[in-house]
Design an enzyme around this catalytic site. Structure first.
Site, mmCIF file in Angstrom:
data_model
loop_
_atom_site.group_PDB
_atom_site.id
_atom_site.type_symbol
_atom_site.label_atom_id
_atom_site.label_comp_id
_atom_site.label_asym_id
_atom_site.label_seq_id
_atom_site.Cartn_x
_atom_site.Cartn_y
_atom_site.Cartn_z
ATOM 1 N N GLY A 214 5.563 0.609 -2.364
ATOM 2 C CA GLY A 214 6.276 -0.577 -1.895
ATOM 3 C C GLY A 214 5.317 -1.573 -1.280
ATOM 4 N N ASN A 215 5.841 -2.587 -0.633
ATOM 5 C CA ASN A 215 4.968 -3.547 0.045
ATOM 6 C C ASN A 215 5.638 -4.054 1.323
ATOM 7 O OD1 ASN A 215 6.450 -6.150 -0.561
ATOM 8 N ND2 ASN A 215 6.114 -5.380 -2.634
ATOM 9 N N ARG A 216 4.940 -4.914 2.044
ATOM 10 C CA ARG A 216 5.367 -5.266 3.401
ATOM 11 C C ARG A 216 6.339 -6.445 3.482
ATOM 12 N NH1 ARG A 216 0.066 -6.063 6.805
ATOM 13 N NH2 ARG A 216 1.615 -6.499 8.421
ATOM 14 N N ALA A 281 8.399 -10.211 -3.391
ATOM 15 C CA ALA A 281 7.104 -9.631 -3.720
ATOM 16 C C ALA A 281 7.353 -8.452 -4.662
ATOM 17 C CB ALA A 281 6.405 -9.170 -2.450
#
Ligand code: CTP
Length: 411
Positions: A214-216, A281
């Site tokens: 995943g990402n932030r 994102a």
């Protein structure tokens, strides 16, 4: 229409029509008064069957009236509407909207709606059948064509055991929308009649049933964009990837997890959209195979190798395959700069590569933008324009982005 008078508390009329959701308007009233607004509550007679006048009077600090025969010497049926900076009706019933659409004025609230020259927000709440009835559909269309912001009802549990479209959005979100409409002060919202798609959040690519890459991304900027567009009158679809924020009032929220799901929903909604803003994102890569069982530790201590494959580039696909002539496509670029160029060099190359009209560039070298309520950006346009957006809220940046989008519609 001018912005609210400076130095004075903005004057808000809170209209309440006769629906069970009237009790939720008490929470909206509290938020409006506690944030410094001068609120006059104008309930209909039917609304008082649900919540009595003492509640409205105590929470607003002002007497309340439903008909035009109280304090006649002050001509309230004209004065309240004329002096308002914003009229918000929550809940707005099918009956109230029918009257407003046809210019009927048989009580104080409908008189106020006829005399108001400020922005007007109606937050409908009713059973699905009433919302979907052709009469209501036509009345909503008439009101929207006149610049009234009619908030799409939420879906969920209705008064009885039934569920469907027709719930009043959360009072906290109606409040957010109302203050944005008030802050803009435009009696005719500039995205009225426009359909827009916003993506938000960060996608997850699963390795097994419990683990993902995943990402932030928090989704805050995408949600701010969706809320701002709704306040400017747009019909908004928000494709939301793993975001825990509340649904913005009046926005259709479609939840997704992976980049493939995000792509499918954005492509679907983009077909009829005037603008697409890719604030999400999406993960660029996904595991080639997703294990159906949880991946276990190995006895010999070796970590498994994870093979990745590339995800589709949604922004590029939308930009190059525009189905609607004149549609405006906006991308985001979170850049850190590297040995091939600084942040803006990389961003200009990305703008050309992606083929979008606008690229909103964040310098994320310090990681500061993630989860923060603030943002600072440079917007690069395909026509060569560069717009510096100074440090401010994500809401402020959202409005600058919509300003640029609206400017491009006009060309
Ligand atoms: N984006 C997209 N589909 C992807 C990846 C990104 O639509 N698979 C969109 C994002 O929503 C954003 C823009 O593309 O609007 C830029 O994202 P970024 O990750 O900076 O772009 P990349 O193409 O991944 O560029 P880089 O070469 O820097 O990895």
């Amino acid at each position: 229409m001018a912005a609210p008078r400076t130095g004075e508390r903005p004057r808000v009329v809170l209209g309440v029509a006769g629906g069970i959701a009237a009790y939720k308007a008490c929470e909206l009233l509290r938020r409006l008064t506690e944030s410094g607004h001068d609120v006059t509550v104008v309930p209909t007679a039917a609304a008082l069957e649900f919540v009595g006048a003492p509640t409205w009077a105590a929470l607003s600090g002002k007497p309340v009236a439903t008909d035009v025969w109280s304090d006649v010497h002050e001509v309230p049926h004209v004065r309240i509407g004329q002096s308002a900076d914003l009229v918000v009706v929550a809940p707005a019933t099918a009956d109230l909207m029918a009257k407003a659409a046809h210019g009927l004025a048989d009580d104080l609230l409908t008189n106020t709606l006829l005399t108001a020259r400020c922005p007007v927000v109606l937050a409908p709440a009713m059973h699905t059948e009433m919302w979907e009835h052709p009469a209501t559909t036509a009345n909503v269309a008439t009101l929207r064509s006149r610049g009234v912001v009619v908030v799409e009802p939420a879906e969920g549990r209705l008064t009885g055991k039934d569920t469907g479209k027709g719930r009043l959005p959360e009072p906290s979100e109606i409040f957010e929308l109302a203050v944005e409409v008030l802050a803009r002060g435009a009696a005719v919202p500039d995205l009225a009649g426009r359909r827009v798609v916003v993506s938000a959040g960060g996608t997850r690519e699963y390795l097994d049933p419990v683990r993902f890459l995943g990402n932030r991304s928090s989704g805050l900027q995408g949600y701010a964009l969706a809320r701002a567009a709704a306040a400017r009158g747009a019909e908004v679809t928000l494709v939301s990837a793993n975001v825990t924020l509340p649904d913005p009032a009046g926005v259709k929220v479609v939840r997704v997890e992976t980049t493939a799901e995000l792509r499918a929903e954005v492509v679907l909604a983009a077909g009829s959209a005037d603008a697409v803003v890719m604030a999400a994102a999406p993960a660029d890569f996904r595991p080639t195979a997703v294990s159906e069982a949880k991946i276990k530790k190995t006895v010999d201590g070796f970590a498994p190798a994870i093979e990745l494959e590339q995800n589709p580039d949604i922004l590029k696909e939308i930009s190059h395959g525009r189905q609607r002539p004149g549609a405006v496509v906006v991308g985001f670029a979170a850049e850190t700069g590297d040995d091939t160029g600084d942040v803006l060099d990389l961003a200009r190359a990305k703008l050309a590569r992606k083929g979008c009209d606008l690229l909103v560039v964040n310098d994320v070298s310090g990681g500061a933008v993630f989860g923060s309520p603030d943002n600072e950006a440079v917007i690069l346009a395909s026509d060569g324009a560069t717009i510096d957006v100074p440090h401010g809220t994500k809401t402020a940046l959202a409005h600058v982005i919509w300003d640029e989008v609206v400017g491009r519609f006009a060309r």
